[in-house]
Write a protein that holds these residues in place. Structure first.
Motif, PDB file in Angstrom:
ATOM      1  N   GLY A   1       0.813  -1.208   0.000  1.00 20.82           N
ATOM      2  CA  GLY A   1       0.000   0.000   0.000  1.00 20.82           C
ATOM      3  C   GLY A   1       0.844   1.254   0.000  1.00 20.82           C
ATOM      4  O   GLY A   1       0.554   2.226  -0.694  1.00 20.82           O
ATOM      5  N   MET A   2       1.933   1.279   0.779  1.00 22.44           N
ATOM      6  CA  MET A   2       2.805   2.439   0.816  1.00 22.44           C
ATOM      7  C   MET A   2       3.477   2.665  -0.519  1.00 22.44           C
ATOM      8  O   MET A   2       3.667   3.791  -0.966  1.00 22.44           O
ATOM      9  N   GLY A   3       3.862   1.579  -1.183  1.00 23.91           N
ATOM     10  CA  GLY A   3       4.551   1.707  -2.462  1.00 23.91           C
ATOM     11  C   GLY A   3       3.648   2.276  -3.535  1.00 23.91           C
ATOM     12  O   GLY A   3       4.068   3.088  -4.352  1.00 23.91           O
ATOM     13  N   ARG A   4       2.423   1.881  -3.521  1.00 29.03           N
ATOM     14  CA  ARG A   4       1.505   2.318  -4.566  1.00 29.03           C
ATOM     15  C   ARG A   4       0.939   3.708  -4.276  1.00 29.03           C
ATOM     16  O   ARG A   4       0.681   4.477  -5.170  1.00 29.03           O
ATOM     17  N   GLY A   5       0.741   4.036  -3.018  1.00 27.86           N
ATOM     18  CA  GLY A   5       0.159   5.323  -2.671  1.00 27.86           C
ATOM     19  C   GLY A   5      -1.327   5.347  -2.989  1.00 27.86           C
ATOM     20  O   GLY A   5      -1.923   4.355  -3.390  1.00 27.86           O
ATOM     21  N   THR A   6      -1.919   6.504  -2.724  1.00 29.09           N
ATOM     22  CA  THR A   6      -3.325   6.715  -3.016  1.00 29.09           C
ATOM     23  C   THR A   6      -3.424   7.582  -4.255  1.00 29.09           C
ATOM     24  O   THR A   6      -2.799   8.635  -4.325  1.00 29.09           O
ATOM     25  N   ARG A   7      -4.219   7.164  -5.241  1.00 31.35           N
ATOM     26  CA  ARG A   7      -4.228   7.844  -6.527  1.00 31.35           C
ATOM     27  C   ARG A   7      -5.596   8.435  -6.835  1.00 31.35           C
ATOM     28  O   ARG A   7      -6.625   7.866  -6.504  1.00 31.35           O
ATOM     29  N   GLU A   8      -5.590   9.611  -7.470  1.00 29.32           N
ATOM     30  CA  GLU A   8      -6.795  10.208  -8.013  1.00 29.32           C
ATOM     31  C   GLU A   8      -6.487  10.703  -9.425  1.00 29.32           C
ATOM     32  O   GLU A   8      -5.321  10.834  -9.811  1.00 29.32           O
ATOM     33  N   THR A   9      -7.528  10.996 -10.185  1.00 26.47           N
ATOM     34  CA  THR A   9      -7.372  11.494 -11.543  1.00 26.47           C
ATOM     35  C   THR A   9      -7.827  12.940 -11.601  1.00 26.47           C
ATOM     36  O   THR A   9      -8.891  13.285 -11.086  1.00 26.47           O
ATOM     37  N   VAL A  10      -7.020  13.782 -12.224  1.00 24.18           N
ATOM     38  CA  VAL A  10      -7.338  15.199 -12.399  1.00 24.18           C
ATOM     39  C   VAL A  10      -7.400  15.483 -13.893  1.00 24.18           C
ATOM     40  O   VAL A  10      -6.545  15.028 -14.666  1.00 24.18           O
ATOM     41  N   LEU A  11      -8.421  16.226 -14.303  1.00 26.93           N
ATOM     42  CA  LEU A  11      -8.600  16.577 -15.711  1.00 26.93           C
ATOM     43  C   LEU A  11      -8.058  17.977 -15.947  1.00 26.93           C
ATOM     44  O   LEU A  11      -8.462  18.935 -15.290  1.00 26.93           O
ATOM     45  N   GLY A  12      -7.156  18.095 -16.918  1.00 28.24           N
ATOM     46  CA  GLY A  12      -6.575  19.382 -17.254  1.00 28.24           C
ATOM     47  C   GLY A  12      -7.022  19.825 -18.639  1.00 28.24           C
ATOM     48  O   GLY A  12      -7.240  19.000 -19.525  1.00 28.24           O
ATOM     49  N   THR A  13      -7.156  21.142 -18.821  1.00 26.70           N
ATOM     50  CA  THR A  13      -7.545  21.710 -20.111  1.00 26.70           C
ATOM     51  C   THR A  13      -6.319  22.266 -20.811  1.00 26.70           C
ATOM     52  O   THR A  13      -5.572  23.064 -20.225  1.00 26.70           O
ATOM     53  N   LEU A  14      -6.130  21.859 -22.040  1.00 23.75           N
ATOM     54  CA  LEU A  14      -4.964  22.289 -22.812  1.00 23.75           C
ATOM     55  C   LEU A  14      -4.909  23.815 -22.890  1.00 23.75           C
ATOM     56  O   LEU A  14      -5.881  24.471 -23.259  1.00 23.75           O
TER      57      LEU A  14
ATOM     58  N   GLU B   1       7.690   6.546   8.386  1.00 19.17           N
ATOM     59  CA  GLU B   1       6.838   6.078   7.282  1.00 19.17           C
ATOM     60  C   GLU B   1       6.703   7.157   6.219  1.00 19.17           C
ATOM     61  O   GLU B   1       6.512   8.337   6.527  1.00 19.17           O
ATOM     62  N   GLU B   2       6.819   6.757   4.980  1.00 19.63           N
ATOM     63  CA  GLU B   2       6.648   7.680   3.857  1.00 19.63           C
ATOM     64  C   GLU B   2       5.215   7.595   3.332  1.00 19.63           C
ATOM     65  O   GLU B   2       4.705   6.512   3.048  1.00 19.63           O
ATOM     66  N   LYS B   3       4.572   8.752   3.203  1.00 15.82           N
ATOM     67  CA  LYS B   3       3.200   8.807   2.696  1.00 15.82           C
ATOM     68  C   LYS B   3       3.223   9.412   1.297  1.00 15.82           C
ATOM     69  O   LYS B   3       3.846  10.457   1.062  1.00 15.82           O
ATOM     70  N   VAL B   4       2.521   8.739   0.383  1.00 21.37           N
ATOM     71  CA  VAL B   4       2.542   9.151  -1.027  1.00 21.37           C
ATOM     72  C   VAL B   4       1.113   9.408  -1.514  1.00 21.37           C
ATOM     73  O   VAL B   4       0.234   8.563  -1.356  1.00 21.37           O
ATOM     74  N   TRP B   5       0.909  10.586  -2.121  1.00 16.19           N
ATOM     75  CA  TRP B   5      -0.360  10.911  -2.773  1.00 16.19           C
ATOM     76  C   TRP B   5      -0.096  11.026  -4.270  1.00 16.19           C
ATOM     77  O   TRP B   5       0.718  11.844  -4.706  1.00 16.19           O
ATOM     78  N   GLN B   6      -0.760  10.188  -5.061  1.00 18.90           N
ATOM     79  CA  GLN B   6      -0.526  10.149  -6.502  1.00 18.90           C
ATOM     80  C   GLN B   6      -1.681  10.801  -7.255  1.00 18.90           C
ATOM     81  O   GLN B   6      -2.839  10.604  -6.910  1.00 18.90           O
ATOM     82  N   ILE B   7      -1.319  11.549  -8.285  1.00 20.37           N
ATOM     83  CA  ILE B   7      -2.314  12.229  -9.126  1.00 20.37           C
ATOM     84  C   ILE B   7      -2.007  11.917 -10.588  1.00 20.37           C
ATOM     85  O   ILE B   7      -0.924  12.230 -11.086  1.00 20.37           O
ATOM     86  N   GLN B   8      -2.950  11.287 -11.250  1.00 18.97           N
ATOM     87  CA  GLN B   8      -2.830  11.037 -12.689  1.00 18.97           C
ATOM     88  C   GLN B   8      -3.480  12.200 -13.431  1.00 18.97           C
ATOM     89  O   GLN B   8      -4.693  12.403 -13.336  1.00 18.97           O
ATOM     90  N   LEU B   9      -2.683  12.967 -14.149  1.00 22.11           N
ATOM     91  CA  LEU B   9      -3.203  14.111 -14.890  1.00 22.11           C
ATOM     92  C   LEU B   9      -3.547  13.687 -16.319  1.00 22.11           C
ATOM     93  O   LEU B   9      -2.713  13.130 -17.022  1.00 22.11           O
ATOM     94  N   GLU B  10      -4.801  13.960 -16.723  1.00 21.97           N
ATOM     95  CA  GLU B  10      -5.235  13.723 -18.097  1.00 21.97           C
ATOM     96  C   GLU B  10      -5.520  15.081 -18.747  1.00 21.97           C
ATOM     97  O   GLU B  10      -6.229  15.905 -18.185  1.00 21.97           O
ATOM     98  N   VAL B  11      -4.955  15.302 -19.939  1.00 19.09           N
ATOM     99  CA  VAL B  11      -5.046  16.595 -20.603  1.00 19.09           C
ATOM    100  C   VAL B  11      -5.950  16.473 -21.830  1.00 19.09           C
ATOM    101  O   VAL B  11      -5.789  15.563 -22.643  1.00 19.09           O
ATOM    102  N   TYR B  12      -6.895  17.420 -21.958  1.00 20.00           N
ATOM    103  CA  TYR B  12      -7.838  17.424 -23.077  1.00 20.00           C
ATOM    104  C   TYR B  12      -7.862  18.796 -23.743  1.00 20.00           C
ATOM    105  O   TYR B  12      -7.828  19.829 -23.060  1.00 20.00           O
ATOM    106  N   GLU B  13      -7.949  18.789 -25.061  1.00 16.52           N
ATOM    107  CA  GLU B  13      -8.210  20.032 -25.790  1.00 16.52           C
ATOM    108  C   GLU B  13      -9.715  20.288 -25.748  1.00 16.52           C
ATOM    109  O   GLU B  13     -10.517  19.396 -26.043  1.00 16.52           O
TER     110      GLU B  13
END
Length: 268
Positions: A18-31, A115-127
């Motif tokens: 769990g620590m290695g993977r972290g907690t992930r969310e998805t954020v939508l970005g506008t080009l 303990e190392e805490k990791v927050w992951q954010i997957q950024l998706e970019v759209y025009e």
């Protein structure tokens, strides 16, 4: 004893995984626009308590990451100040003008004791989508009814989807449809019928309206004959006009010649 050891190993493995993977969310970005990468309150509290944090970003090399920012006891170093802005009040990272290459996995890393805490954010970019355009692909008249095929398209935008709806927002509307093509049939007297096409993607949407009265006016012209009919009528008329012109010119020239001879005779 054996079972206790097994349980301890399972729990330890799960914690490490769990620590290695972290907690992930998805954020939508506008080009071309700013995108803010937020972190949850829990991570803000940990950063304020222990005073250590790092923003990182994945690279094309799975074994390396870009270090974007380091925070330590109220001070920070931003390694890309022309591209990113750090907000020390909530430890968020703002991408000033989102580009295609910014579509990566970002990590905010802070510490809690050992303990190392990791927050992951997957950024998706759209025009964002541009204003759509409606084209009349075909139409036909039968028994005072107009059957028309419409095509709705947006020139720009990523992952664009299309939907049709009536302006009266009824699910039973003849306009209700998903997809860019709409096959519509209505009575020519239904001048109030209007269909709106909406082009959308995860970061934007835009709509345009088709009014049936415009179609009715265009069709009632019967008016717009097909090219074969135009040729069938226009060509014979043109040929007749040419012959009439030639005949008139010949006879006019002959008359002038006779008139000239008569004047000459009188003078003589």
């Amino acid at each position: 004893m054996g079972c206790s050891v097994c349980l301890w190993l399972v729990v330890s493995f799960c914690r490490v995984w769990g620590m290695g993977r972290g907690t992930r969310e998805t954020v939508l970005g506008t080009l071309g626009k700013a995108t803010v990468l937020w972190i949850p309150q829990e991570f803000q509290d940990l950063t304020q308590r222990f005073g250590v944090a790092v923003w990182k970003r994945d690279t094309e090399d799975p074994h390396s990451k870009d270090v974007l920012l380091k925070y330590l006891d109220g001070n920070y170093t931003n390694y890309n100040p022309s591209q990113n802005r750090f907000h020390s009040s909530n430890f968020s990272l703002e991408i000033l003008s989102t580009k295609r290459q910014d579509q990566r996995l970002y990590e905010y890393i802070t510490s809690k004791d050992t303990e190392e805490k990791v927050w992951q954010i997957q950024l998706e970019v759209y025009e964002p989508v541009s204003d759509p355009d409606i084209q009349v692909l075909s139409w036909a008249l039968a028994n005072d009814s107009c059957t028309v095929t419409l095509n709705c398209t947006a020139a720009r935008g990523d992952n664009v989807s299309y939907s049709w709806a009536g302006l009266e927002a009824s699910t039973s509307s003849p306009c209700a449809h998903n997809g860019s093509l709409l096959h519509l049939s209505y009575h020519l007297n239904a001048t109030s019928l209007a269909c709106a096409c909406t082009a959308s993607n995860p970061v934007s949407s835009s709509a345009v309206t088709f009014n049936s009265s415009a179609c009715s006016f265009e069709q009632r012209g019967s008016a717009r004959p097909g090219p074969n009919l135009v040729l069938a009528v226009a060509v014979p008329i043109a040929v007749v006009l040419i012959f009439v012109g030639v005949f008139t010119a010949i006879h006019t020239a002959h008359g002038l010649k006779c008139f000239t001879r008569m004047l000459c005779f009188c003078d003589c």
